[in-house]
Each structure stands twice: as C-alpha cells, then as structure tokens.
Design an enzyme around this catalytic site. Sequence first.
Site, PDB file in Angstrom:
ATOM      1  N   LYS A 288       0.856  -1.184   0.000  1.00  0.00           N
ATOM      2  CA  LYS A 288       0.000   0.000   0.000  1.00  0.00           C
ATOM      3  C   LYS A 288       0.896   1.240   0.000  1.00  0.00           C
ATOM      4  O   LYS A 288       1.822   1.350   0.792  1.00  0.00           O
ATOM      5  CB  LYS A 288      -0.904  -0.009   1.239  1.00  0.00           C
ATOM      6  N   GLU A 377     -18.698  -5.464  11.461  1.00  0.00           N
ATOM      7  CA  GLU A 377     -19.583  -4.676  12.309  1.00  0.00           C
ATOM      8  C   GLU A 377     -20.575  -5.538  13.077  1.00  0.00           C
ATOM      9  O   GLU A 377     -20.873  -5.265  14.249  1.00  0.00           O
ATOM     10  CB  GLU A 377     -20.336  -3.642  11.464  1.00  0.00           C
ATOM     11  N   ARG A 405     -25.016  -1.935   8.910  1.00  0.00           N
ATOM     12  CA  ARG A 405     -24.716  -3.335   8.595  1.00  0.00           C
ATOM     13  C   ARG A 405     -24.945  -4.253   9.797  1.00  0.00           C
ATOM     14  O   ARG A 405     -24.961  -5.463   9.651  1.00  0.00           O
ATOM     15  CB  ARG A 405     -23.265  -3.444   8.121  1.00  0.00           C
TER      16      ARG A 405
END
Length: 642
Positions: A288, A377, A405
């Site tokens: 990244k 979540e 969610r």
Amino acid sequence: MDFEPGPLLKGINNPDDLKRLKEADLEALCKELRQYIIDVVSVYGGHFAASLGVIELTVALHYVLNTPYDQLVWDVGHQAYGHKILTGRKAVFHTNRVYQGISGFPKRAESIYDTFGVGHSSTSISAALGMAVASHYKGEKDRQHVAVIGDGAMTAGMAFEALNHAGIEKSNLLVILNDNCMAIDPNVGALKEYLTDITVSKPYNRFRDDIANVLSKISQIGPDALGLVKKIEKSIKGTLLKNSNLFESLKFRYFGPVDGHDVKRLVKIIDELRNIPGPKLLHCITVKGKGFALAEKDQTKWHAPGLFDKITGEIKKSASDKPVAPKYQDVFGHTLVELAEQNDKIMGITPAMPSGSSMNIMMKAMPNRAFDVGIAEQHAVTFSAGLATQGMIPFCNIYSTFMQRAYDQVIHDVALQKLNVVMCLDRAGIAGADGPTHHGAFDLAYMRCIPNLTVAAPMNEEELRNLMYTAQLEDKGPFVIRYPRGQGVMPDWRRPFKELAIGQGRKICEGEELAILSIGHVGNEVVKACISLNSDGIFPAHYDLRFVKPLDEELLHEVFRKFDKVITVEDGCLQGGMGSAVLEFMADHDYHAKVIRLGIPDHFIEHGEPNQLWAECGYDGAHIVATVKQITASRKTNTMAG
C-alpha cells in the site's frame, strides 16, 4: 491547476487505447499512472495509498480483459483511482470528491466501467458472483467476472458468505486478493496470520512455480491426467502449508501468492486464468502506497492525507493563531481513556477503524481493554453484547453508515436483552467528500424506533463527554450517542464530568413568535442564525433536545403551549427523524401548530464539503435565517391585511 500526464498515459482515454500498447511499454505506463495520481491528489486531496498499491494490477486487468463486457468490481473503491483514469475520467480526475465532481468511489451512474457501486467493504465477491451467475444463465460463457478485494475486506462475514456460495457455482468468477496487510490501519486476526504463513512459506512458493510448469505440460496429455495432477497439487499444498488451503477447501482454485507489482507477470497470469472455468482466487502481494516512500513507510497516515507537498512529503494543515476546537473523534478517544481509568469495567471495540474513531488512543493506553475486531460490524456489536452479559461496559464505536450493517444485532442482541452496550456513532449526519455511501443520514430514524434504547446527540464536546459519562453509570441500558465528523466548537473542552438526566433537553435562549428545536452539532448553526436574526429584531426561542429517545415531553409541552410556529433542525433524514418525532408528539397530545422540518431530504446526497451539503439540504445557518424570516414575514403580511 492542469496536470500533464506522461506521453503514454496522455494517449489513453479508454481500455481500447491501453490495448494498443506493446507489453514492453506497460512498466513505463505504470510509472506515469502512479505519478499522475501523486500529482493530482497532492493538490486536490483524496484517498491516496490504496490506489498506488494496485497500479500494476489495474493496468494488467484492463490490458487483458475486455472491459466493460468483462465485469470488474473493485471492493470499497479506495483502490480504484487508476481504474477511473484509464476508463475515460483522466480529464476530470481533479474533480474527484469535490462538490459536483466525480465520486471518490466506483459509481454505476458515472461510467459503464463502474459495474457496481461501492463504498462499504466486502461486497465485491457477492456482486461479482451475482453477475457471473446471470451471465451463465444467459449463455455468456466467454464473459469474465472479477472481484478485487483487499485482505482487510476479506475479514468481513459477507466475504466468507460469498466465497461459500461461489465455491459450488460453475460460473466464471475470479477473486483477486490484494494482500497488503492493511485496511486503513494494519490488519488483525487469524486470516491475516494465515495469509502471512502462505506468503513466507519458501517451500510452498518454490512448489507453486514448479507445479505451474507441470500443469501446463500435463494438460496436453488429457483431462484424466490433468485431474490427477490437480489432486496431487492440492495434497502437496496442504502438506507444505501444514494445513489445508482455506480457499481450496471452499472449492476455489487457488493461485499465488504472486508479486502484485510485476505487471508483465500479472498480464500473463490473468490471461491464463481466463481459460480456466469455475471459481478461482489469485493471491497478489502488494505494498500500500507503492512508489511514494513516505506512504510505504506510514500507510495509515497516508491512506487519505489531505493536501501535501509531493516533493517534501509535508502534509499541509491550516494554521490558526487562536485555540482550535478538537475533532469529536479525538474528544471521544481521550474521554474514553479518562472514563476507563475510573471504571475498570469499560472496554473499547471498533471494527477496523482505530485511527478513524480514535479508539487507537485506548488501544495504546490499555491494550488489554480495547479491541480492533476487523471489518466485522455485526460481530463487533454482538461481541460487545457478550461482554455486557458479564458485567463489562463496552463502548462500541462504529461509523453511523457502517452501523447499518449491524442493525439486526442492535435489535436482537443488545436492545431486546437490555444490555448496557454504549454504541458511539461517529460520522453521523453529513460526512463530506466520501459522499452517499458514508453519510450518516439515517441513524436517528433507525435507532429511535427500537425499544429499550436511549438515543442522544451532543451539541458540543462537553455534551459528548457528559453523555459518555452518563452512559457508563449503573443500569443505563443500551445507549446510543451520535456525533459528526470534524471539529467541534469548544477549544476549552476538558470540563469535569456531569451526569445528564436521560431524556432531558435544555433551553438555549428565550424567544418570542416561534421556537427552533435542534438536536446535535447542527444546533450551533441555529445559534449563529439566532444571532443574525436578533440583529434584525427577530427573537426566536432555541431548544436543544439532546435526546430523540426518550423525548423531553416537559420541554415539548412548554414549546407547544407557548408557540404556534415551530422549526425543527437536524443533521439527519427527515423521514422518521427528530422532526417526525416532534410531529408525532404534537398529534398525540392534540396540539395544533405550524411545524417546518429542516434536515436531509428524501434522496441520497452526493459528496462535497459539509457546509456545501448543509446548504444544499437547506439547514445551514443561512437557510435557517431565511425560513424564520419567511414565517415572520407571513405573519406580518397577514396582520397588515387584516
């Protein structure tokens, strides 16, 4: 400011232009594409490190695949800047995430190359599988379907549900695992450890290269021999990795790990995988922030750094000679540690957002009492509920949009059982440049309809601290505190804790003619509006409800007995929100008043700066002033006409 793309990139306006390049030119194109993203994002802002990490993969996919006929789904979309530039949006890329510019995420309405709208993680495999099954049903056997998902997004239950289903389908599905050990913060959990084991296994990686050559030769002998070698391959993989391959146990053909920055190798592999039917997974190792040294070194900081000097790497911050109010998230983080020092039952939970929510402050101070559970979540809420059954007081911090969610878990696992879980909803209301996938527009409406919940919103930092303090006191039950992204209004915010009476608001100022009811941070816009109105001789009363559940009925009785004109202001959806609650109260108690509700209208709001979007929605200070003047002008006109 105009940016000049490199000579190769300059000539690419769609993937067909890309395909005209020689394979030998792809490495140079990758350098130009990476530099173009650095140039633009440094000046205009946006997500940064994620897209730099998939430049080679992006180029290889569009070079090999026949997009948009072949379906390419980017999970979350932080990583899709290169994709946008190669698919006709180079000239407008500088408007990325800017008000009325292009979206920061793939968006179906924006381009035929954006096959699926994203923003929440871990949806790509399900979506691509749906596309693949539909294509199989329609007889489109030559059509490819690719989901590019990060290893952070792979931790979500939805990704595993999709893998489990995909393994039994015969559709053309390629899952590309972009493995960089990062979400926004470093990845956590057993899956991360498992992928690391694969990555560092030297015997397995040598075997992987050898078996690829054997398979390519043996396939020429016949299908029976190929099937036998596949069985042998699977057995040896399991032996070398000391356990069975997770993905192959789900009936995926597993390929990798491969260098995600070797564009020529990626082109060859993706081209070969097109001819292998059924579900496949390509495991790519990437970095990244690749190509920008500072981003490679500190990937969390450079996920979305804001504006910066691309030469020195200095991140530009606005300077002020006056004390600056803190961000609400930082007030949360520091306050949680203060409370936890006083109450050893407090624990902190976040689903993969420790730096975004400032839970990292507690994770550093009390590592055994704060948990990053990954992008999960639903698990975060029920894990918190489990802690609460044992007398702990979990502060479960989830962005408002992501709490959607875990809605069933809030109802079934927390509220129904009356467990003292404190759900802190960061980024409530208009979230800014991330747009409709990230606005926390619905939490007041979707939380206030659930029994047993207390639902509150602080108007400033002091109220946030006091609500957190109140929520962790004995027998407070399920408690929701929602607050916005960005700065508060109190530089001097560290005040002594004070218990707040549940369901009790406050009067900000006395007034005449009409009352304004607000909840949360947007009340500060009302304060500004009242100051402006006072200078024009108009004096509305202002009440901060503070709680949308339970409502302050005593306060509302006072309002409706005194005023026949009421304005409600909220940074949330009008349907079912605070204004709706006030109308319900008025009807239930047979009051009659003119009520005007200001808030987020019944459509999805695009991206932009919060003040721009408040104005668009009609509840910034200027619109509040205009609404009050309209009501008072109407009264004066009617009086004169009489």
